[in-house]
Design an enzyme around this catalytic site. Structure first.
Site, mmCIF file in Angstrom:
data_model
loop_
_atom_site.group_PDB
_atom_site.id
_atom_site.type_symbol
_atom_site.label_atom_id
_atom_site.label_comp_id
_atom_site.label_asym_id
_atom_site.label_seq_id
_atom_site.Cartn_x
_atom_site.Cartn_y
_atom_site.Cartn_z
ATOM 1 N N HIS A 105 0.623 -1.265 -0.034
ATOM 2 C CA HIS A 105 -0.061 0.073 -0.063
ATOM 3 C C HIS A 105 0.932 1.238 -0.138
ATOM 4 O O HIS A 105 2.158 1.231 0.424
ATOM 5 C CB HIS A 105 -0.806 0.132 1.350
ATOM 6 C CG HIS A 105 -1.771 -1.172 1.303
ATOM 7 N ND1 HIS A 105 -1.809 -2.220 2.216
ATOM 8 C CD2 HIS A 105 -2.973 -1.361 0.582
ATOM 9 C CE1 HIS A 105 -2.746 -2.925 1.855
ATOM 10 N NE2 HIS A 105 -3.405 -2.523 1.096
ATOM 11 N N ASP A 127 2.385 1.728 3.323
ATOM 12 C CA ASP A 127 2.926 0.641 3.750
ATOM 13 C C ASP A 127 4.706 1.105 3.645
ATOM 14 O O ASP A 127 5.689 0.858 4.252
ATOM 15 C CB ASP A 127 3.032 -0.673 3.043
ATOM 16 C CG ASP A 127 1.750 -1.383 3.358
ATOM 17 O OD1 ASP A 127 1.479 -1.051 4.559
ATOM 18 O OD2 ASP A 127 1.082 -1.970 2.511
ATOM 19 N N GLU A 184 -9.018 -4.305 -8.813
ATOM 20 C CA GLU A 184 -9.186 -5.661 -7.893
ATOM 21 C C GLU A 184 -10.636 -5.546 -7.653
ATOM 22 O O GLU A 184 -10.724 -4.829 -6.442
ATOM 23 C CB GLU A 184 -8.050 -5.571 -6.605
ATOM 24 C CG GLU A 184 -8.334 -6.881 -6.190
ATOM 25 C CD GLU A 184 -7.249 -7.008 -4.431
ATOM 26 O OE1 GLU A 184 -6.540 -6.097 -4.661
ATOM 27 O OE2 GLU A 184 -7.730 -7.683 -3.849
ATOM 28 N N GLU A 235 -8.604 -11.781 -7.174
ATOM 29 C CA GLU A 235 -8.497 -12.361 -6.066
ATOM 30 C C GLU A 235 -9.492 -13.781 -6.024
ATOM 31 O O GLU A 235 -10.730 -13.616 -6.050
ATOM 32 C CB GLU A 235 -8.645 -11.634 -4.757
ATOM 33 C CG GLU A 235 -8.721 -12.196 -3.447
ATOM 34 C CD GLU A 235 -8.284 -11.414 -2.329
ATOM 35 O OE1 GLU A 235 -7.457 -10.406 -2.596
ATOM 36 O OE2 GLU A 235 -8.801 -11.648 -1.390
ATOM 37 N N HIS A 287 -12.361 -13.161 -3.912
ATOM 38 C CA HIS A 287 -13.414 -12.228 -4.333
ATOM 39 C C HIS A 287 -14.483 -12.679 -5.247
ATOM 40 O O HIS A 287 -15.561 -12.430 -5.536
ATOM 41 C CB HIS A 287 -12.671 -11.030 -4.814
ATOM 42 C CG HIS A 287 -11.968 -9.983 -3.893
ATOM 43 N ND1 HIS A 287 -11.081 -9.007 -3.940
ATOM 44 C CD2 HIS A 287 -11.667 -10.308 -2.366
ATOM 45 C CE1 HIS A 287 -10.471 -8.713 -2.887
ATOM 46 N NE2 HIS A 287 -10.890 -9.457 -2.094
ATOM 47 N N ASP A 344 -9.784 -14.984 3.266
ATOM 48 C CA ASP A 344 -8.249 -15.045 3.008
ATOM 49 C C ASP A 344 -7.397 -15.917 3.317
ATOM 50 O O ASP A 344 -6.563 -15.923 4.194
ATOM 51 C CB ASP A 344 -7.617 -13.559 3.372
ATOM 52 C CG ASP A 344 -8.138 -12.248 2.470
ATOM 53 O OD1 ASP A 344 -8.518 -12.490 1.641
ATOM 54 O OD2 ASP A 344 -8.123 -11.146 3.414
ATOM 55 N N ASP A 353 -2.663 -13.477 -1.254
ATOM 56 C CA ASP A 353 -3.396 -12.304 -0.447
ATOM 57 C C ASP A 353 -3.985 -13.321 0.630
ATOM 58 O O ASP A 353 -5.342 -13.462 0.812
ATOM 59 C CB ASP A 353 -4.333 -11.349 -0.996
ATOM 60 C CG ASP A 353 -4.541 -10.340 -0.070
ATOM 61 O OD1 ASP A 353 -4.189 -10.180 1.160
ATOM 62 O OD2 ASP A 353 -5.361 -9.412 -0.678
HETATM 63 C C1 GLO Z 1 -9.120 -6.797 0.573
HETATM 64 C C2 GLO Z 1 -8.235 -6.959 -0.462
HETATM 65 C C3 GLO Z 1 -6.998 -6.349 -0.033
HETATM 66 C C4 GLO Z 1 -6.274 -5.694 -1.224
HETATM 67 C C5 GLO Z 1 -5.000 -4.964 -0.734
HETATM 68 C C6 GLO Z 1 -4.341 -4.220 -2.026
HETATM 69 O O1 GLO Z 1 -10.174 -7.595 0.517
HETATM 70 O O2 GLO Z 1 -8.016 -8.101 -1.062
HETATM 71 O O3 GLO Z 1 -6.079 -6.820 0.656
HETATM 72 O O4 GLO Z 1 -5.836 -6.689 -2.111
HETATM 73 O O5 GLO Z 1 -5.769 -3.583 -0.083
HETATM 74 O O6 GLO Z 1 -5.037 -3.195 -2.678
HETATM 75 MG MG MG Z 2 -6.592 -8.718 -2.384
#
Ligand code: GLO
Ligand code: MG
Length: 345
Positions: free
Chosen positions: A50, A53, A175, A211, A214, A251, A284
């Protein structure tokens, strides 16, 4: 086993401390250097970031301070032989993102979100990556009537356009996630991400990141999402993990809930040549909350291990027999072929 060509990545947030909405952290916070060292020890090649980060307290820093902090990090990464895979603006923490970031009803807040994103691009430049990831956490609604979804699409396009024109080389990977923290997100699937790319000033530079969890939360199969995105040449990053049904974003380690869904994701990556253009396999994933400090890295190591074993399973799958069964429309036997292949001898 053939040596796979895949390169692996995770983010500092994946070494999380176990906080959830019902309880505090259960592992002591660790420094960034500890996390970088852990990544190196595991033999991962890259780290994802991020913006804050990479540059802590980014909103309080001048441009010169931002540059100094990002360059110092870049040196540290280079010394460690680690690449920065991407940088993502954290657009869900600051009070100005409370009612949405790019799609807030308040123009001052929308402005903040865009300015923050442009600074995120500057951080990416200093770290030597051209990839910006947008997880649009708060771009959606808790109640339909609070926002104008038609106008929000325009706001999203305006924000993407500002970023694309701020730097002519960056690529933006959206994403998608259908819900959490929002009731409904405006860009819930890969189809939405790739469709909005077409409305921007430079569609070629807007792609996506899938992801697994998701996609599952959207009721979709992550392997089909991979095939779809890769048909457009637009899968620029990947957050592999797992999810046990329709609940909060879990996750879990890759393959932990559904090995066959994981197998099919690996097959999709293999048949499309994911990684050939330098794309990374990122996990992730988070440790289970009861995880002891001494087992803190296991979810990452296990995800990679499962991934590599599934690469082997994918390459050793009896494709000729599968094709014969498909020709005969004998799907019961095909089903069993997959199951027994996964079970092994
Ligand atoms: C949350 C997301 C999050 C993103 C991360 C990068 O549900 O998966 O972890 O991947 O903030 O933008
Ligand atoms: Mg993610």
């Amino acid at each position: 086993m053939k040596t796979p060509r895949y390169k692996f990545c995770f983010g500092p947030w994946n070494l999380s401390e176990g906080q959830d909405p019902y309880g505090p952290p259960v592992r002591p916070p660790q420094s960034f250097d500890w996390k970088l060292d852990a990544l190196k020890r595991l033999g991962f090649e890259a780290m994802m970031f991020h913006d804050d980060d990479a540059v802590p307290d980014i909103d309080q820093k001048t441009d010169a301070q931002l540059r100094a902090a990002a360059r110092a990090l870049k040196r540290k990464l280079s010394d460690a032989g680690v690449t920065a895979e991407m940088v993502a603006p954290r657009l869900w923490f600051d009070p100005r993102t409370l009612d949405g970031a790019y799609t807030s009803n308040d123009p001052k807040c929308r402005r903040y979100a865009i300015e923050r994103s442009l600074r995120c691009i500057d951080v990416a430049n200093h770290l030597g990556t051209d990839l910006i990831v947008l997880w649009l956490a708060r771009e959606g609604s808790y109640l339909r009537e609070a926002k104008n979804a038609r106008r929000c699409v325009d706001y999203l396009v305006q924000a993407l356009d500002r970023m694309l024109s701020h730097d002519k080389r960056i690529r933006i990977a959206i994403e998608p996630k259908p819900n959490e923290p929002m009731d409904h997100a405006y860009l819930p699937t890969i189809g939405h991400a790739l469709a909005i790319a077409q409305l921007t000033r430079d569609p070629k530079r807007v792609g996506c990141l899938i992801e697994s969890a998701h996609a599952i939360l959207a009721g979709l199969d992550p392997a089909d999402e991979i095939d779809f995105a890769m048909s457009f040449g637009k899968l620029w990053s990947l957050h592999l993990n797992d999810q046990n049904g329709l609940k909060f974003d879990q996750d879990k380690p890759f393959g932990s809930a559904n090995l066959r869904v994981a197998f099919n994701q690996v097959r999709a990556l293999e048949r499309n040549g994911y990684g050939r253009r330098g794309e990374y396999v990122c996990f992730d994933v988070h440790p289970f909350r009861p995880t002891k400090v001494e087992h803190w890295l296991a979810h990452l190591e296990n995800s990679r291990r499962t991934f590599l074993k599934l690469v082997h399973k994918s390459r050793s799958f009896d494709e000729a027999q599968a094709q014969a069964l498909i020709k005969d429309r004998n799907y019961a036997a095909l089903d069993q072929l997959v199951i027994e292949h996964l079970l092994g001898k």
